[in-house]
Design a protein around this motif. Structure first.
Motif, PDB file in Angstrom:
ATOM      1  N   GLU A 301      16.370  -2.718  -5.395  1.00  0.00           N
ATOM      2  CA  GLU A 301      16.311  -3.937  -4.583  1.00  0.00           C
ATOM      3  C   GLU A 301      15.705  -5.098  -5.374  1.00  0.00           C
ATOM      4  N   MET A 302      14.692  -4.809  -6.173  1.00  0.00           N
ATOM      5  CA  MET A 302      14.011  -5.867  -6.920  1.00  0.00           C
ATOM      6  C   MET A 302      14.913  -6.492  -7.983  1.00  0.00           C
ATOM      7  N   VAL A 303      15.730  -5.671  -8.663  1.00  0.00           N
ATOM      8  CA  VAL A 303      16.542  -6.220  -9.755  1.00  0.00           C
ATOM      9  C   VAL A 303      17.911  -6.722  -9.300  1.00  0.00           C
ATOM     10  N   THR A 304      18.316  -6.362  -8.072  1.00  0.00           N
ATOM     11  CA  THR A 304      19.622  -6.819  -7.578  1.00  0.00           C
ATOM     12  C   THR A 304      19.524  -7.828  -6.441  1.00  0.00           C
ATOM     13  N   GLY A 305      18.331  -7.989  -5.867  1.00  0.00           N
ATOM     14  CA  GLY A 305      18.171  -8.932  -4.766  1.00  0.00           C
ATOM     15  C   GLY A 305      18.830  -8.477  -3.477  1.00  0.00           C
ATOM     16  N   THR A 306      18.949  -7.166  -3.291  1.00  0.00           N
ATOM     17  CA  THR A 306      19.585  -6.617  -2.094  1.00  0.00           C
ATOM     18  C   THR A 306      18.539  -5.969  -1.188  1.00  0.00           C
ATOM     19  N   GLY A 363       0.760 -10.739  -5.095  1.00  0.00           N
ATOM     20  CA  GLY A 363       1.119 -11.770  -6.062  1.00  0.00           C
ATOM     21  C   GLY A 363       2.610 -11.800  -6.302  1.00  0.00           C
ATOM     22  N   ASN A 364       3.038 -12.756  -7.080  1.00  0.00           N
ATOM     23  CA  ASN A 364       4.458 -12.931  -7.374  1.00  0.00           C
ATOM     24  C   ASN A 364       5.025 -11.699  -8.077  1.00  0.00           C
ATOM     25  N   GLY A 365       6.070 -11.106  -7.504  1.00  0.00           N
ATOM     26  CA  GLY A 365       6.714  -9.956  -8.125  1.00  0.00           C
ATOM     27  C   GLY A 365       5.981  -8.649  -7.949  1.00  0.00           C
ATOM     28  N   VAL A 366       5.058  -8.563  -6.981  1.00  0.00           N
ATOM     29  CA  VAL A 366       4.335  -7.314  -6.712  1.00  0.00           C
ATOM     30  C   VAL A 366       4.622  -6.879  -5.278  1.00  0.00           C
ATOM     31  N   ARG A 367       5.032  -5.651  -5.112  1.00  0.00           N
ATOM     32  CA  ARG A 367       5.366  -5.102  -3.787  1.00  0.00           C
ATOM     33  C   ARG A 367       4.707  -3.734  -3.638  1.00  0.00           C
ATOM     34  N   LYS A 388       3.790   3.299  -2.918  1.00  0.00           N
ATOM     35  CA  LYS A 388       4.637   2.993  -4.073  1.00  0.00           C
ATOM     36  C   LYS A 388       4.316   1.562  -4.496  1.00  0.00           C
ATOM     37  N   VAL A 389       3.875   1.406  -5.724  1.00  0.00           N
ATOM     38  CA  VAL A 389       3.626   0.074  -6.266  1.00  0.00           C
ATOM     39  C   VAL A 389       4.833  -0.306  -7.104  1.00  0.00           C
ATOM     40  N   ILE A 390       5.456  -1.432  -6.767  1.00  0.00           N
ATOM     41  CA  ILE A 390       6.664  -1.882  -7.454  1.00  0.00           C
ATOM     42  C   ILE A 390       6.426  -3.290  -7.979  1.00  0.00           C
ATOM     43  N   ALA A 406      -1.601  -4.706 -11.445  1.00  0.00           N
ATOM     44  CA  ALA A 406      -1.523  -4.267 -10.050  1.00  0.00           C
ATOM     45  C   ALA A 406      -2.322  -2.983  -9.829  1.00  0.00           C
ATOM     46  N   LEU A 407      -2.177  -2.022 -10.741  1.00  0.00           N
ATOM     47  CA  LEU A 407      -2.913  -0.762 -10.610  1.00  0.00           C
ATOM     48  C   LEU A 407      -4.411  -0.991 -10.746  1.00  0.00           C
ATOM     49  N   ASP A 408      -4.787  -1.920 -11.635  1.00  0.00           N
ATOM     50  CA  ASP A 408      -6.195  -2.231 -11.840  1.00  0.00           C
ATOM     51  C   ASP A 408      -6.808  -2.866 -10.593  1.00  0.00           C
ATOM     52  N   GLU A 409      -5.987  -3.611  -9.851  1.00  0.00           N
ATOM     53  CA  GLU A 409      -6.475  -4.298  -8.652  1.00  0.00           C
ATOM     54  C   GLU A 409      -6.528  -3.378  -7.432  1.00  0.00           C
ATOM     55  N   MET A 410      -5.690  -2.365  -7.417  1.00  0.00           N
ATOM     56  CA  MET A 410      -5.575  -1.502  -6.241  1.00  0.00           C
ATOM     57  C   MET A 410      -6.816  -0.634  -6.064  1.00  0.00           C
TER      58      MET A 410
END
Length: 448
Positions: A301-306, A363-367, A388-390, A406-410
């Motif tokens: 979903e992240m790389v295809t925008g679907t 943040g931008n690009g973090v799901r 799941k961190v994406i 992201a992992l450091d912040e979680m």
């Protein structure tokens, strides 16, 4: 248009489906075990109904209770998520018998592709490259050993109804074949109620690369690019990324074409995944088809925008795909880390318990796909995956750096997790260079 969908699942995938329903203006029904009465998916759904005690066999695997719940709550359709009943053809038939739409493929397709030996035979006949091995099922070690001699050692012994790494054993010589075959067959019988096996050439140090496909009821099938799932432990995926650092455009295009061919061969509808293994020389082979949405669908979903869940629901309602093959382009790079409640230092022993404090990265690009919240008690009855961190970034190096951040912040306090272990992988030179195959984790653990 469906008015109401029952989600026959739990945890983060149930939350994911409920949110998709909300975005479509469709009401949702959560089913839950007594163990899950305080779960997030139960709180988020429009309606909820208890279906039994904690163990999955009494609740999330109880087909009759789930269908009865759907009928009592006035649902039009059932979304199975992944795991549990998502690839159970009998459950599909029970849904259809009771006038409920199953959001997934037809029962006969699940039967055809769910049996791994039959799927291999089907793909061979269609011209999709398959790992050299048996074309017919194998039921005893005596037959198996003669076939293994023809194939050539080492061989992989696999359960025809297998999945999740169960019923899989490697035999490196004739001396150990019988023992490994009997062990794999016993695991298969216990886990799946089926002792049918097949044998294939064991490809050493392969990459695991899969293609996401979507098919509608009008014969349209689209490949949405690949996911590299090579970072695994005991055949369980830990990290997935797209695009794969192991293939070039020529191999990518060929894999996409063969994935579409595989799906069209069985008249596939809804979401599915064609799984390939890639040898060190760049030759790929069909391994199996997963006839459901995957844990790692968010990477695609992240790389295809679907939105693959919404697409699943639309297809089940009889609508055509909202995109065609020409419209699918891989944009940037995405990585997913599976966060499990487990203790890596104690052979990844599960660590259920109460989440005393939780902070999720953003943040931008973090799901982050999760069903966690502060005060939630992680039960011991179910799978240990809790989040799941994406991340998504313009290129792979930037995606790795973003995942480290992201992992450091979680923060998850109260239970042990594999957060630090995942961070170590993001710092590992072999992974960062894009050279991690399916033996990567074992090598990493030996070095530690």
């Amino acid at each position: 248009m469906f008015q109401k969908i029952l989600i026959a699942n739990r945890g983060e995938i149930a939350v994911r489906i409920i949110r998709a329903c909300r975005n479509m203006g469709i009401r949702s029904v959560a089913v839950y075990s007594k163990e899950d009465k305080n779960s997030l998916h139960v709180q988020l759904a429009d309606q909820r109904i208890c279906i039994g005690e904690g163990p999955a066999r009494n609740s999330y695997l109880n087909m009759e209770r789930i269908v009865t719940a759907a009928l009592n709550m006035g649902a039009d359709a059932i979304h199975p998520g992944f795991g549990f009943l998502s690839e159970n053809a009998d459950f599909v038939r029970l849904c259809e018998k009771n006038g409920l739409t199953f959001i997934g493929p037809k029962a006969e397709v699940i039967d055809s592709m769910g049996n791994k030996s039959h799927a291999r035979k089907t793909m061979m006949e269609a011209g999709v490259p398959v790992v050299p091995g048996t074309k017919e099922p194998v039921y005893d070690a005596e037959t198996g050993i003669s076939l293994a001699e023809e194939i050539g050692y080492p061989v992989m012994i696999k359960a025809s109804s297998g999945g999740g790494g169960k019923g899989m054993r490697v035999a490196k010589s004739a001396d150990e074949f019988e023992f490994q075959f009997n062990m794999a067959q016993r695991e298969s019988a216990n886990a799946f109620g089926d002792d049918t096996m097949y044998i294939e050439k064991f490809i050493e140090n392969p990459r695991h690369v899969e293609i996401q496909v979507m098919g509608d009821k009008f014969g349209n099938v689209v490949a949405l690019g690949e996911r590299d799932c090579s970072v695994q432990r005991n055949h369980q995926k830990l990290i997935e990324e797209s695009p794969s650092p192991a293939i070039n455009d020529e191999i990518r295009n060929a894999m996409n074409r063969d994935a579409v061919l595989a799906a069209k061969t069985v008249n596939y509808t809804n979401a599915g995944t064609i799984e390939f293994i890639l040898d060190p020389k760049g030759t790929y082979y069909f391994m199996e088809m997963n006839t459901r949405i995957q844990v790692e669908h968010g990477v695609t979903e992240m790389v295809t925008g679907t939105d693959l869940i919404i697409e699943q629901i639309r297809i089940a309602m009889g609508e055509p795909l909202s995109f065609n093959q020409e419209g699918i382009r891989l944009n940037g790079h995405a990585i997913e880390c599976r966060i499990n409640a487990e203790i890596p230092e104690k052979n990844f022993m599960p660590s259920p318990g109460v989440v005393k404090h939780l902070h999720l990265p953003a943040g931008n690009g973090v799901r982050v796909d999760t069903a966690l919240y502060t005060g939630y008690r992680i039960p011991s009855e179910y799978d240990s995956m809790i989040a799941k961190v994406i991340v998504h970034a313009p290129d792979r190096n930037a995606a790795i750096q973003k995942m480290r951040s992201a992992l450091d912040e979680m923060v998850i306090m109260g239970v042990d997790t594999n957060l630090d272990f995942q961070y170590q992988i993001m710092r590992n030179p072999e992974f960062c260079a894009g050279n991690a195959d399916t033996g990567f984790i074992e090598r990493m653990l030996r070095l530690d």
